[in-house]
Design an enzyme around this catalytic site. Structure first.
Site, PDB file in Angstrom:
ATOM      1  N   GLN A  55      -0.871 -12.900   6.198  1.00  0.00           N
ATOM      2  CA  GLN A  55      -1.746 -11.964   6.879  1.00  0.00           C
ATOM      3  C   GLN A  55      -3.080 -12.617   6.625  1.00  0.00           C
ATOM      4  OE1 GLN A  55      -0.292  -7.723   5.340  1.00  0.00           O
ATOM      5  NE2 GLN A  55      -1.516  -7.570   6.977  1.00  0.00           N
TER       6      GLN A  55
ATOM      7  N   ASP B 219      -8.727  -4.834   7.250  1.00  0.00           N
ATOM      8  CA  ASP B 219      -9.181  -5.204   6.207  1.00  0.00           C
ATOM      9  C   ASP B 219     -10.013  -6.376   6.657  1.00  0.00           C
ATOM     10  OD1 ASP B 219      -8.335  -3.965   3.946  1.00  0.00           O
ATOM     11  OD2 ASP B 219      -6.296  -4.925   3.900  1.00  0.00           O
TER      12      ASP B 219
ATOM     13  N   HIS C 275       0.746  -1.349  -0.012  1.00  0.00           N
ATOM     14  CA  HIS C 275      -0.037   0.083  -0.093  1.00  0.00           C
ATOM     15  C   HIS C 275       0.774   1.315  -0.021  1.00  0.00           C
ATOM     16  CE1 HIS C 275      -3.560  -2.262   0.526  1.00  0.00           C
ATOM     17  NE2 HIS C 275      -3.282  -2.769   1.539  1.00  0.00           N
TER      18      HIS C 275
ATOM     19  N   GLU D 296      -6.691 -11.434   6.829  1.00  0.00           N
ATOM     20  CA  GLU D 296      -7.388 -10.459   6.758  1.00  0.00           C
ATOM     21  C   GLU D 296      -8.730 -10.358   6.022  1.00  0.00           C
ATOM     22  OE1 GLU D 296      -4.800  -7.331   5.426  1.00  0.00           O
ATOM     23  OE2 GLU D 296      -3.999  -8.644   4.013  1.00  0.00           O
TER      24      GLU D 296
END
Length: 262
Positions: free
Chosen positions: A156, A184, A61, A158
């Site tokens: 992750q 998220d 990101h 999420e």
């Protein structure tokens, strides 16, 4: 025929004092991390000098290209802090101490992560360049022998689908850590962010992720918004990351400007 058992970041006997994050995790010292999204080597150095144990260079990101990624890894590691890359492409060629792969939904995806992050015979990662060995303070042959069992592989969880499959994901041999992506996860489960923190579906999902990691003997980590939250959550996790640079800068200015205008 029994499957070959390989050493991992959790079981390795390799000792390298440069690997601050790995060493603290293995010692049960609950390291603290933060995220960096801005592409400046000086910025990376400033954050590395705060006392943090590791910095996640956010190539998912953040506004970080290959040049900035390489420069940040070298600058952070030179200051005794562990660089971790939230991954894109050939991130491990920088010499990062770990990789964090977002949005893992199935065990097959976790196995693909392992294939890409491990050198043969465990995976298909290429020998790459001289840079990783330099960052680790090793010769290239030494790095090649130790990389598979010292680079921390984090996935992750999420999404609702990731939570549903987390038992199988955590069971994949070679995955070192399951990492909770709370924002998220809240968006996926609740339809809004941030979570209030008391929604049963949200807290239940986090409990399930932690339980899966513990059951499979994996480290468990998460991101939080501030130091108070990190202090509260640390007993449940092996590693906590405290927000990131962009939010920290904004929060400081917002608070100081409010005081100045009061």
């Amino acid at each position: 025929m029994a499957a070959t058992q390989y050493a991992t970041a959790q079981t390795t006997a390799t000792v390298n004092p440069r690997l601050r994050l790995l060493n603290k995790l293995r010692a049960g010292e609950h390291p603290l991390l933060t995220f960096v999204a801005l592409p400046s080597v000086r910025h990376a150095q400033i954050v590395a000098l705060t006392g943090v144990d590791g910095i996640v260079i956010d190539c998912e990101h953040g506004h970080i290209g290959d040049d900035a990624m390489h420069n940040a890894v070298a600058a952070i590691a030179a200051l005794g802090v562990s660089p971790v890359i939230r991954i894109r492409g050939t991130a491990l060629d920088t010499g990062a101490h770990g990789v964090m792969v977002p949005q893992i939904i199935t065990a097959d995806e976790a196995r693909q992560v392992l294939q890409s992050s491990k050198l043969p015979p465990q995976g298909v990662r290429g020998q790459s360049s001289a840079f990783p060995a330099i960052v680790h303070g090793l010769t290239t042959p030494e790095y090649m022998r130790s990389a598979n069992e010292t680079i921390i592989t984090m996935v992750q969880i999420e999404t609702a689908a990731g939570v549903q499959n987390v038992d199988a994901i955590a069971a994949v041999p070679g995955i070192d850590m399951v990492f909770v992506g709370p924002n998220d996860l809240a968006q996926s489960l609740l339809g809004y962010v941030p979570a209030k923190g008391d929604e049963p579906v949200f807290t239940g999902a986090i409990d399930k992720i932690i339980a899966a990691g513990r059951r499979e003997g994996k480290w468990v980590g998460r991101m939080v918004n501030d130091g108070a939250a990190a202090k509260k959550e640390r007993p449940r996790y092996d590693m906590v990351a405290i927000t990131g640079d962009t939010k920290a800068i904004q929060n400081w200015y917002i608070a100081e400007l409010a005081i100045a205008r009061s």
